[in-house]
Every structure is written in C-alpha cells, then in structure tokens.
Design a protein around this motif. Sequence first.
Motif, PDB file in Angstrom:
ATOM      1  N   THR B 305      58.887  47.619   5.386  1.00 13.60           N
ATOM      2  CA  THR B 305      59.994  46.877   4.784  1.00 13.60           C
ATOM      3  C   THR B 305      60.228  45.535   5.456  1.00 13.60           C
ATOM      4  O   THR B 305      61.177  44.837   5.139  1.00 13.60           O
ATOM      5  N   ARG B 331      61.053  41.782  -0.205  1.00 14.18           N
ATOM      6  CA  ARG B 331      62.002  42.128  -1.265  1.00 14.18           C
ATOM      7  C   ARG B 331      61.680  41.388  -2.550  1.00 14.18           C
ATOM      8  O   ARG B 331      61.802  41.945  -3.642  1.00 14.18           O
ATOM      9  N   ALA B 336      62.181  47.900  -2.725  1.00 13.44           N
ATOM     10  CA  ALA B 336      63.575  48.175  -2.379  1.00 13.44           C
ATOM     11  C   ALA B 336      63.622  49.105  -1.176  1.00 13.44           C
ATOM     12  O   ALA B 336      62.687  49.866  -0.947  1.00 13.44           O
ATOM     13  N   HIS B 337      64.694  49.049  -0.414  1.00 10.10           N
ATOM     14  CA  HIS B 337      64.762  49.831   0.812  1.00 10.10           C
ATOM     15  C   HIS B 337      66.157  50.417   0.985  1.00 10.10           C
ATOM     16  O   HIS B 337      67.127  49.687   1.110  1.00 10.10           O
ATOM     17  N   ILE B 338      66.238  51.719   0.962  1.00  8.02           N
ATOM     18  CA  ILE B 338      67.501  52.378   1.297  1.00  8.02           C
ATOM     19  C   ILE B 338      67.389  52.741   2.775  1.00  8.02           C
ATOM     20  O   ILE B 338      66.642  53.652   3.139  1.00  8.02           O
ATOM     21  N   ASP B 360      71.498  41.053  -2.684  1.00  7.78           N
ATOM     22  CA  ASP B 360      70.065  40.792  -2.829  1.00  7.78           C
ATOM     23  C   ASP B 360      69.736  40.166  -4.177  1.00  7.78           C
ATOM     24  O   ASP B 360      68.584  40.031  -4.541  1.00  7.78           O
ATOM     25  N   ARG B 415      72.845  49.332  -4.946  1.00  7.23           N
ATOM     26  CA  ARG B 415      72.239  48.005  -4.798  1.00  7.23           C
ATOM     27  C   ARG B 415      70.713  48.086  -4.892  1.00  7.23           C
ATOM     28  O   ARG B 415      70.071  47.304  -5.580  1.00  7.23           O
ATOM     29  N   GLU B 416      70.140  49.052  -4.205  1.00  9.61           N
ATOM     30  CA  GLU B 416      68.684  49.105  -4.126  1.00  9.61           C
ATOM     31  C   GLU B 416      68.045  49.509  -5.447  1.00  9.61           C
ATOM     32  O   GLU B 416      67.071  48.920  -5.873  1.00  9.61           O
ATOM     33  N   SER B 419      67.845  46.805  -8.165  1.00  4.29           N
ATOM     34  CA  SER B 419      67.198  45.537  -7.848  1.00  4.29           C
ATOM     35  C   SER B 419      65.854  45.385  -8.553  1.00  4.29           C
ATOM     36  O   SER B 419      65.032  44.589  -8.139  1.00  4.29           O
ATOM     37  N   PRO B 421      63.159  47.398  -8.757  1.00  2.00           N
ATOM     38  CA  PRO B 421      62.076  47.590  -7.790  1.00  2.00           C
ATOM     39  C   PRO B 421      60.801  48.116  -8.436  1.00  2.00           C
ATOM     40  O   PRO B 421      60.827  48.680  -9.530  1.00  2.00           O
ATOM     41  N   ILE B 424      60.218  51.973  -4.169  1.00  2.88           N
ATOM     42  CA  ILE B 424      61.496  52.257  -3.524  1.00  2.88           C
ATOM     43  C   ILE B 424      61.216  53.019  -2.233  1.00  2.88           C
ATOM     44  O   ILE B 424      60.600  54.087  -2.266  1.00  2.88           O
TER      45      ILE B 424
END
Lengths: 311, 517
Positions: B305, B331, B336-338, B360, B415-416, B419, B421, B424
Amino acid sequence: MSVLQNILSTEFIYMWIRVATPILLAALGAMVCSKAGVVNLGLEGIMLISSLFGVLCSAVGGNLFWGFVGGVGSALVVSVIFAYFHLVLNANATLCGTAINTAATGLTIFVLQLATGEKGNSSSLHSFSFPNVEIPLIRDIPILGDILSGHNTLTYLALLMVLVCYLLMYKTPLGLRMRVVGENPHAASSVGQNVVKIRFIAIVLCGVLTGLGGMYLSMGYMDMFVRDMVAGRGFIALAACSMGQATPIGALVSSLVFAFFDGLSNVLQVLQLPSQFVQMLPYVATIVGLTIFSIQKSIRAKQKMNKIKAG
Amino acid sequence: MAEALQMKNIVKVYSNGVMANKDVTLCVNEGEIHALSGENGAGKSTLMKILFGEEQATSGEIYVNGKKVNITSPQMAIGLGIGMVHQHFMLVPSLSVTENMIMGVEPKKGIFIDRKYARQQVEEIGKKYNLYIDPDKKISELTVGQKQKVEILKALFRGAKILILDEPTAVLTPQETAELFEELKHLKESGYTIIFISHKLNEIKELCDRITIIRRGVTMGVHNVADVSEEDISRLMVGRDVVQKIVKDPAHPGESLLRVKDVKIVDETGTVYVDGVSFSLREGEILGIAGVEGNGQSQLIDAITGMGHISAGSISLRDKDISGASVRKIRSMHIAHIPEDRMTTGVAASLSITENVIADKLSWKRFVRGGVLRRKEMRAYGQEMVDAYQILCKSQDVEIGSLSGGNIQKGVVARELSSEPLVIVANQPTRGVDVGASEFIRHQLIRARDQRKGVLLITSDLNEVLGLADSLIVMYEGKIVAYIQDVASMTESELGTYMLGIQKQSAAQIKEALHED
Ligand SMILES: Nc1ncnc2c1ncn2[C@@H]1O[C@H](COP(=O)(O)OP(=O)(O)OP(=O)(O)O)[C@@H](O)[C@H]1O
Ligand SMILES: [Mg+2]
C-alpha cells in the motif's frame, strides 16, 4: 588571524558563558513546558516584563530582594494568565503566547515612562543588580579561573538549574507525570491524573525560569532596563529547546551553540562586515547545522541498508 | 451471591445532544465475569466511562458493594476499587512498562521516585497474576498482546477489584486471546469481578457467566450465558436474525491483478520480516492471508500500500511496477486500503465524517470546481455514505472521533469501498464491528469480488478467513508455508498446523500461488 586569537582568548569564553545565561534559563523553561505538551511562545514577553519589574521593584524596595520578588512575581502573574486562558478557557496557545509578546512590548514602555518619565531606559533609577561571585579555589587556577570564576550569581544558578531540571523531569513523580501528560494526556487522565493541573504547574515553573532569564538581562548582564532589551532571546530559547530535543542537557548544549555565534558576531565586527550580516550568523549556523545533522543521519541509515542487502 | 455493582436507570446525554444511554440498568455479582453486549453505538463504552468517572451520567444511580456512590472522577473510581482497560490503549509509547504502571501512584524515596522498589513491585505483580512483562521494556517495543497485559496490570496495580475490559480481544490474535482468557479465569477464581465487552459471541459463550444486552441505549435484559445461544444473543442485540454463516457463490478468478514477486523486507537493524514471498491476486477472488500476527503480514501490507519499503523483489499491478511508489500514486491506480489501526492510519479523528469519506476523492470533479471545494456536494455525499454504510451518528457533520469504535470503522470501510477500487487490501476489516455490521461489511467485500475486483483479506479471525476467502496463503516467519486454492476444503485445525509452522507445503505447491505459466 586576529579573529581566531580573539575566539581562543579567555575573555571570549568568559563572554560566551555570559551571553548563554539568559538563553539557557529560558530554554530550560521552554523544555519544561514542551515536555508537558504546552507550546509557550510567550517566553519573549515574559522575559521582557520580568526584566523591567525586577529593576523597578529593586529601585522602589531599595534592595535586591524586592527586585527578585518583583521580577519572579511578574513572570508568575503573566504565566498564570497564560495558563488560565490556554488551559481553562481553551484558547489557542500560539495566540496566547503572541498576545503576551505584543502586550509586553507596549506595557513595559508604558510602565517605564510612568516610573521614570523616559521611554528609552531606566538609567535614572537607582536599581540593584545580582552580584558577581568569585569562587574561592577555582579563581586561582590560571586560565580556568578567569573563565569559570567571577560570573553573575544567576549564571551559576542557571547551571544549577540544568541539574535541578534533570532531576525534576526524570527522577520525581511530578516529572514523570509531566512527560506522560505531554505525550498522551488521555493516558494520564485515565488513571485519575488532572491534566490541567499538571500543565498549570509546568507553565508556572517555566515562568519562574524564564523570569530569571529576563532579570539576568537587566540586573546582571546590564544594570538597567532598556526597551526591547530581550531582542529575540525568548525565541532563540524556544529554538534551543527544540534543537536540544527538549531535554535539559540538550537545552544546555544548544544554548551554548547559539551563544557562541552570538559572541562570534561581536568579534567579527572587527572585520567590518555589515552588522546585519553578522547578526544573521547564529541563525544560519543553526539551519546549516541541523541540515548536516539530518543528512548524515540518512546517509548512515542508507549505508546500513546497503550492507544488509549485500550481506 | 453479593452484588458488587449496580447501575440503575442510567441516562447519558452528551453535550452535542447525542443520547448514548436512554435507560440502562446493569447488575454485576461479585466474582463473576459479566458480558456487556450490544451493537456499535449501543452505549457500552459510554456506560463504562460513567462507571469509571470519566463521564457523568445525566441521571441514574450507582451502587458499589451496596453503597450508593457518586463517581465524579477516575481517581474516585480507582479509590472504589474500579479499574478500566479502555477500547483504545492508554499508554505512553516512549516510556517503560514500569513508568507506565506507576504513573500517579509512584513509590517514593524522599522526593524522588524509588525506581528499584517500583521495578520490583511491577515484576512481582506480573508474576503473581501470570501476566509477566519485562519492566524495563519500552511500550513501543511491545506487541499488542503485551500492551493489553500492561493495561490490565495497570488496573490491578491500583488495587482494582472490579475490572472493566472494553473490547480487549478486538486487537488480539486467537493465541493471545486464549492466553488472556486463562488469565481472566485465574483472576475470577481469586475473587475479582470482571465486566467484559466483546462483539465476538463465541468468546462470550466461552468466558462469561452472565450477559447484559443493550440496544440503542436501553437494556434488553440479563441472561445466564449458559441459557442462551449465540443466535439468541445476536437477535436480542440487533433485533433481527443475523446470518452468522457467510454465504457466497463459488469464485471464478480471472487474470492476475496484483503480483508480488520474491519480495524481501529487511529493516535497518537487519531484522528480516518478509523473506521471498511470491503470490498473485486475481480478479474476482478474495485471497486471504492467514498467520499468527507478527509473521510479516503487516510489513507486506505496508509495502503493497506504499506505507513501507521493500528491500528486494517487485510488486506490480497489471504488469505496472508499483514497488516503492508513493501512497498517492498507488491509490491513484485504484488500490484501496482498509488499514489495521483505524485511529492512527484510518481516520483524521477531529474532522467530520464527510471530510473523512471524501479525503481520497478530492480529484473528483463532483467535489471541486476551479480549485474550490463544493460544500453542498460534499455533504450530500457524506449523507449518502452514512446511509449506505449505516453509520450511526447524529449527522454527517460530527467529528468522526466522537463516534463509537465500530462506527468509526464503518466510516473507513465506506471511504475505501467507494473509491472505485480495482484491488481492495482489507486489513482486519471487521475489527470491533458488531455482528450485524460485520455481516454487512463481508457482503460488501463479496459484492466487490463478484464485480471482478480483487480482495486481499488479512484477518486474525479464523472464522472470517475461512468463510470469506476463496483461496488462502499462510505466512510463517516471513515466508509462505502454504497455498490453499480451495478454502472450502480446509478445516480450522489444519489451518492451525500451518500457522504454527508445524506443517509446511512443498515448494512446488507454494509456487502455485504465483499463477505463472
Ligand atoms: N465524546 C462523545 N461526544 C459525543 N458523542 C459521543 C461521544 N462518545 C460517544 N458518543 C456517541 O454515543 C453513542 C454511544 O457510543 P459508545 O462509544 O458508548 O458505543 P459502544 O456501544 O461502545 O459502541 P462500539 O461497540 O462501536 O464501541 C454513539 O452514538 C456515539 O456517537
Ligand atoms: Mg465501545
């Protein structure tokens, strides 16, 4: 050549210590505050106010004792006001500090005029200064005696304060609590500590130390109050505190570094460089120093990494 | 049995008008482990903060050992023998274990702290309760599990007889949880009373004697844990049946999206975290990474990430090299990154929910025109997210930090996942989230997979990894020790043998994870 001779002379080193004293005292104050998580930008103003009230109170009271009470007392009052606004009314610390500095400039000139009828300095008053102290045995050592002996009482007090601050921060319960509050206030409040109270104490202690620094200027370094005589030393002390990573020893070392260049700028005036250029030196030196320091650090980290990759 | 504690008809209204407790009654017997359960935002932490004197109840009564008390500060609560381990750690990372423990109750010698005695006391109490931690270690050097122990010791050190544990297991690995349970049972036998909060119902079944359930600030009843099933508990909590079992169609993985090849991660001190890891995440699959915490997963995720470095190897997204790229670059390529720790890397706590969910998306035309933010659009979007992800809050404009732990997590997930993605990276996506909302988040991940996205799932919850992942890699000491193509055929105990390094697949089997032909 003559510059080098100048620097290596005992007079220069003696002066260096003299110049370092007020910066060191205020930097120690800044250290206590910043450890407890308070940014006290008002050091400059506190120094200015205590330097005036020290002089005034000693003149009115007729002896040094009242001067001491007045100088420290006025620093305390200003600090308590700062603490009240910042901690109780939750005002922004930067704003509070700036307010103190701005107010101090006007207030000191106003009070000076009320007291003496003049706006420039307090030479018309008969005020008292802290005495210089000759240290019995050390005085007689050839070169060392000239450097170490005969300084102002407050200079010796400042050096003593480095030790006191060290013991306070690292050896006493109060110091531990301050460090906890500074780093994680929730951790302190979750075990029943009163964060506001601890920060209040830190601000007050900072006020006393800074006040001593201010008094040194008008009651030691000089023997009268001159308007705006602090001349940025409060801010330099803040810089010295952060450069010294907010530790007592660090504050001592970086105060000495700043004072060295301050003293150097005096010596360099012989070379007929523009005085503004010379006055710039301490700051440029600091920036250069810090840059070199961090570049070196990253180079060393890289070398280590490469070694590991190769190995 | 004597009642150690009674909280009667507690009402709590926060200064911003949120009514966190409407009418809560909690009775805890001496020497029992009492579970406190409820959805995210039901008011559990609030109730415990009231008991610990950190918040004042708007109305209601508290009795400790039969005596009516008015607890106005943590100091008072500690005096009454109440200790609390908070949902988020209350430790000072740069100080030692000893310093953290004695803070506020320092043993003295003259005006100084008596370090030797303090150290000895800390050592003794650790040994006494089977919670030994090296007194001289800095907190920043400890694992999460060890920090948890320090928190418990901190409370015991102050003479706590009633221990409040607010979601202590959310951040622990199954092994650490098992260890903690042993210690808690030991404490219970020595006469301590424990209040235990957790969203993991199996833990409650295993550990607790009785359970009080709160829904939306109101007590729904007290039960003997032995008399209610996990299904009963979740129905009482949520008000509907919750499907605990994860249902999904078989995966149809396609081309490789994210490819990690021979990655090695070493730090300045020479510690090797990841040692030659290769795998590939394909579109339309959920790839799980299992392993006991501390076997290199965190460093690997950081590298993917953009939050950490790699020392050798490569990471690529659809054949574009992304190793060493910045977080922003990564990004912008739709990864995406939780993140694992929502409070430090997940949210900006003092900003609103709206600001956090669009943080973001500032390059979206919808939110910016001519370099100026469009407030109205932002707020509308914030509202959309709050509705879609069922974030319990007064409005989308409140500080995200004032939400309950689980609802903050939902904000991060919102949010993630919104986005757009391609990949993820979900690190502990349901940490601290209640059963209902976990179900929801898992569904979202499955939906993303069905839309041909790739999901990389890291979780310490074995049920979750076995139920949600399509295929699975197991990490042990920085290496992949097993690649399981079809997770359905895997049992928990078999997975355990890989995780503990007892069993290992052949190099050829592991190499299949790369899907290279
Ligand atoms: N300091 C605060 N200021 C305003 N509102 C708050 C504050 N703390 C909590 N709340 C609100 O009170 C409600 C209850 O929160 P609480 O933290 O007690 O929930 P919880 O049951 O512990 O949930 P979780 O399981 O997610 O931790 C939530 O709606 C939350 O937004
Ligand atoms: Mg909570």
